[in-house]
Scaffold this motif. Structure first.
Motif, PDB file in Angstrom:
ATOM      1  N   UNK A  94       0.873  -1.175   0.000  1.00 11.14           N
ATOM      2  CA  UNK A  94       0.000   0.000   0.000  1.00 11.14           C
ATOM      3  C   UNK A  94       0.904   1.217   0.000  1.00 11.14           C
ATOM      4  N   UNK A  95       1.017   1.878  -1.124  1.00  7.39           N
ATOM      5  CA  UNK A  95       1.941   2.987  -1.271  1.00  7.39           C
ATOM      6  C   UNK A  95       1.203   4.257  -1.689  1.00  7.39           C
ATOM      7  N   UNK A  96       1.706   5.383  -1.234  1.00 14.82           N
ATOM      8  CA  UNK A  96       1.087   6.659  -1.577  1.00 14.82           C
ATOM      9  C   UNK A  96       1.822   7.348  -2.699  1.00 14.82           C
ATOM     10  N   UNK A  97       1.149   7.582  -3.816  1.00 11.95           N
ATOM     11  CA  UNK A  97       1.726   8.366  -4.896  1.00 11.95           C
ATOM     12  C   UNK A  97       1.559   9.849  -4.649  1.00 11.95           C
ATOM     13  N   UNK A 113      -3.623   6.450  -2.619  1.00 11.15           N
ATOM     14  CA  UNK A 113      -2.831   5.278  -2.276  1.00 11.15           C
ATOM     15  C   UNK A 113      -3.204   4.133  -3.208  1.00 11.15           C
ATOM     16  N   UNK A 114      -2.201   3.335  -3.567  1.00 12.24           N
ATOM     17  CA  UNK A 114      -2.391   2.258  -4.534  1.00 12.24           C
ATOM     18  C   UNK A 114      -1.935   0.938  -3.925  1.00 12.24           C
ATOM     19  N   UNK A 115      -2.783  -0.075  -4.043  1.00 15.07           N
ATOM     20  CA  UNK A 115      -2.441  -1.414  -3.584  1.00 15.07           C
ATOM     21  C   UNK A 115      -2.420  -2.360  -4.779  1.00 15.07           C
ATOM     22  N   UNK A 116      -1.308  -3.073  -4.944  1.00 13.93           N
ATOM     23  CA  UNK A 116      -1.173  -4.037  -6.029  1.00 13.93           C
ATOM     24  C   UNK A 116      -0.963  -5.426  -5.452  1.00 13.93           C
ATOM     25  N   UNK A 117      -1.650  -6.377  -6.053  1.00 12.71           N
ATOM     26  CA  UNK A 117      -1.529  -7.750  -5.587  1.00 12.71           C
ATOM     27  C   UNK A 117      -1.802  -8.700  -6.740  1.00 12.71           C
ATOM     28  N   UNK A 118      -0.779  -9.469  -7.106  1.00 10.53           N
ATOM     29  CA  UNK A 118      -0.899 -10.487  -8.160  1.00 10.53           C
ATOM     30  C   UNK A 118      -1.489  -9.899  -9.448  1.00 10.53           C
ATOM     31  N   UNK A 119      -0.979  -8.773  -9.849  1.00 14.38           N
ATOM     32  CA  UNK A 119      -1.392  -8.145 -11.099  1.00 14.38           C
ATOM     33  C   UNK A 119      -2.683  -7.363 -11.035  1.00 14.38           C
ATOM     34  N   UNK A 120      -3.345  -7.366  -9.867  1.00 18.00           N
ATOM     35  CA  UNK A 120      -4.574  -6.614  -9.695  1.00 18.00           C
ATOM     36  C   UNK A 120      -4.287  -5.327  -8.916  1.00 18.00           C
ATOM     37  N   UNK A 124      -7.188   3.893  -3.319  1.00 24.71           N
ATOM     38  CA  UNK A 124      -7.798   4.510  -2.149  1.00 24.71           C
ATOM     39  C   UNK A 124      -7.586   6.011  -2.217  1.00 24.71           C
ATOM     40  N   UNK A 125      -8.685   6.762  -2.332  1.00 25.83           N
ATOM     41  CA  UNK A 125      -8.636   8.224  -2.382  1.00 25.83           C
ATOM     42  C   UNK A 125      -9.143   8.764  -1.053  1.00 25.83           C
ATOM     43  N   UNK A 126      -8.347   9.639  -0.408  1.00 23.46           N
ATOM     44  CA  UNK A 126      -8.662  10.127   0.938  1.00 23.46           C
ATOM     45  C   UNK A 126      -8.811  11.643   0.924  1.00 23.46           C
ATOM     46  N   UNK A 127      -9.903  12.130   1.530  1.00 22.68           N
ATOM     47  CA  UNK A 127     -10.059  13.559   1.782  1.00 22.68           C
ATOM     48  C   UNK A 127     -10.643  13.726   3.184  1.00 22.68           C
ATOM     49  N   UNK A 128      -9.808  14.182   4.130  1.00 18.41           N
ATOM     50  CA  UNK A 128     -10.172  14.332   5.537  1.00 18.41           C
ATOM     51  C   UNK A 128     -10.698  12.984   6.065  1.00 18.41           C
ATOM     52  N   UNK A 129     -12.003  12.865   6.305  1.00 19.19           N
ATOM     53  CA  UNK A 129     -12.547  11.600   6.811  1.00 19.19           C
ATOM     54  C   UNK A 129     -13.415  10.890   5.782  1.00 19.19           C
ATOM     55  N   UNK A 130     -13.312  11.287   4.523  1.00 19.70           N
ATOM     56  CA  UNK A 130     -14.055  10.634   3.443  1.00 19.70           C
ATOM     57  C   UNK A 130     -13.100   9.806   2.589  1.00 19.70           C
ATOM     58  N   UNK A 179     -12.750  -8.691  -4.930  1.00 21.11           N
ATOM     59  CA  UNK A 179     -12.105  -9.346  -3.797  1.00 21.11           C
ATOM     60  C   UNK A 179     -11.019  -8.464  -3.182  1.00 21.11           C
ATOM     61  N   UNK A 180     -10.266  -7.773  -4.014  1.00 19.65           N
ATOM     62  CA  UNK A 180      -9.197  -6.914  -3.520  1.00 19.65           C
ATOM     63  C   UNK A 180      -9.770  -5.681  -2.820  1.00 19.65           C
ATOM     64  N   UNK A 181     -10.884  -5.158  -3.338  1.00 24.72           N
ATOM     65  CA  UNK A 181     -11.552  -4.021  -2.702  1.00 24.72           C
ATOM     66  C   UNK A 181     -12.076  -4.412  -1.323  1.00 24.72           C
ATOM     67  N   UNK A 182     -12.705  -5.594  -1.247  1.00 25.76           N
ATOM     68  CA  UNK A 182     -13.233  -6.081   0.038  1.00 25.76           C
ATOM     69  C   UNK A 182     -12.110  -6.291   1.044  1.00 25.76           C
ATOM     70  N   UNK A 183     -11.000  -6.839   0.595  1.00 22.54           N
ATOM     71  CA  UNK A 183      -9.849  -7.072   1.470  1.00 22.54           C
ATOM     72  C   UNK A 183      -9.303  -5.745   2.009  1.00 22.54           C
ATOM     73  N   UNK A 184      -9.244  -4.744   1.144  1.00 24.87           N
ATOM     74  CA  UNK A 184      -8.750  -3.433   1.564  1.00 24.87           C
ATOM     75  C   UNK A 184      -9.690  -2.798   2.584  1.00 24.87           C
ATOM     76  N   UNK A 185     -10.990  -2.958   2.389  1.00 22.70           N
ATOM     77  CA  UNK A 185     -11.965  -2.420   3.345  1.00 22.70           C
ATOM     78  C   UNK A 185     -11.804  -3.070   4.719  1.00 22.70           C
ATOM     79  N   UNK A 186     -11.626  -4.384   4.734  1.00 25.77           N
ATOM     80  CA  UNK A 186     -11.464  -5.098   5.997  1.00 25.77           C
ATOM     81  C   UNK A 186     -10.189  -4.659   6.713  1.00 25.77           C
TER      82      UNK A 186
END
Length: 235
Positions: free
Chosen positions: A7-10, A15-22, A26-32, A41-48
């Motif tokens: 999970x790296x911040x450009x 922020x960008x998460x890469x896993x097995x070619x997928x 993640x876009x952050x603004x204050x608390x949104x 599946x990757x989105x769900x994993x990131x949420x958890x």
């Protein structure tokens, strides 16, 4: 998180998460937060993973974010600021005003107060200053509207030059931009689903167009396929 993903911040907010070619974004603004990617599946994993560190509320599919409405169709994703534009029209008292089809009058030459004194113009109306804070707020709101309205970018950039000593002619020109927006408040940017990844850029230059400084005005826009992704106009 496994060793095969990161999970790296450009940027400070992306922020960008890469896993097995997928990929997941993640876009952050204050608390949104906005989370997207090319596999559920990757989105769900990131949420958890995020929910394990702090309490999060999932609002479902993205429809509205920071004043920008997100509409999806087979053609692509339409970004517009219709609600924001309508509120701007209401706040400026132009709900009953007639809309315009042009942004700035062609013969209108807006200048600063100091420049008027140099050329010794005798039009007393031009020296009637308006409340600076009110003009600055209006221009600020119009600047935010340029996030999805390429068509008003040049006019808003031009009018932002007069925020230190705004005159009656300046506020009238700014309100004309609002009347122009009123004609099609829902106009926005379409990110097409069928676009290619080819990047194309266009620019234009108005040489020496500023009557006060004789500086040029440069504008550009960048497209990925048929989708407009970046634009700017400045002196």
């Amino acid at each position: 998180m496994t060793t095969s993903c990161s999970l790296r911040g450009n940027d400070y907010f992306l922020f960008i998460k890469r896993q097995q070619g997928k990929i997941a974004l993640l876009l952050v603004y204050v608390d949104d937060l906005v989370i997207t990617g090319d596999i559920n599946e990757l989105i769900t994993e990131l949420k958890k993973m995020l929910n394990s560190y702090f309490k999060m509320k999932d609002l479902g599919e993205l429809k509205y974010f920071l004043g920008i409405e997100v509409l999806k169709s087979k053609e692509g994703i339409l970004l517009n600021q219709r609600k924001y534009a309508l509120q701007l029209i209401k706040d400026t008292g132009l709900e009953e005003a007639k809309s315009t089809t042009t942004l700035l009058e062609q013969i209108l030459k807006l200048t600063t107060l100091d420049y008027d004194k140099i050329v010794q113009q005798d039009n007393e109306d031009e020296y009637n200053l308006v409340e600076k804070s009110a003009y600055q707020r209006l221009i600020g709101r119009l600047i935010y509207l340029t996030y999805t309205r390429l068509d008003i970018t040049y006019a808003v950039n031009f009018l932002s030059e007069f925020m230190q000593q705004p005159k009656r002619s300046h506020i009238e020109a700014a309100l004309r931009v609002v009347k122009y927006v009123k004609k099609e408040p829902g106009q926005g940017i379409l990110l097409k689903s069928s676009s290619s990844c080819q990047i194309s850029a266009y620019c234009d230059l108005d040489w020496g167009s500023c009557p006060m400084t004789r500086k040029s005005v440069t504008s550009f826009c960048i497209k990925i396929g048929d989708s407009l992704v970046s634009w700017k106009s400045n002196k």
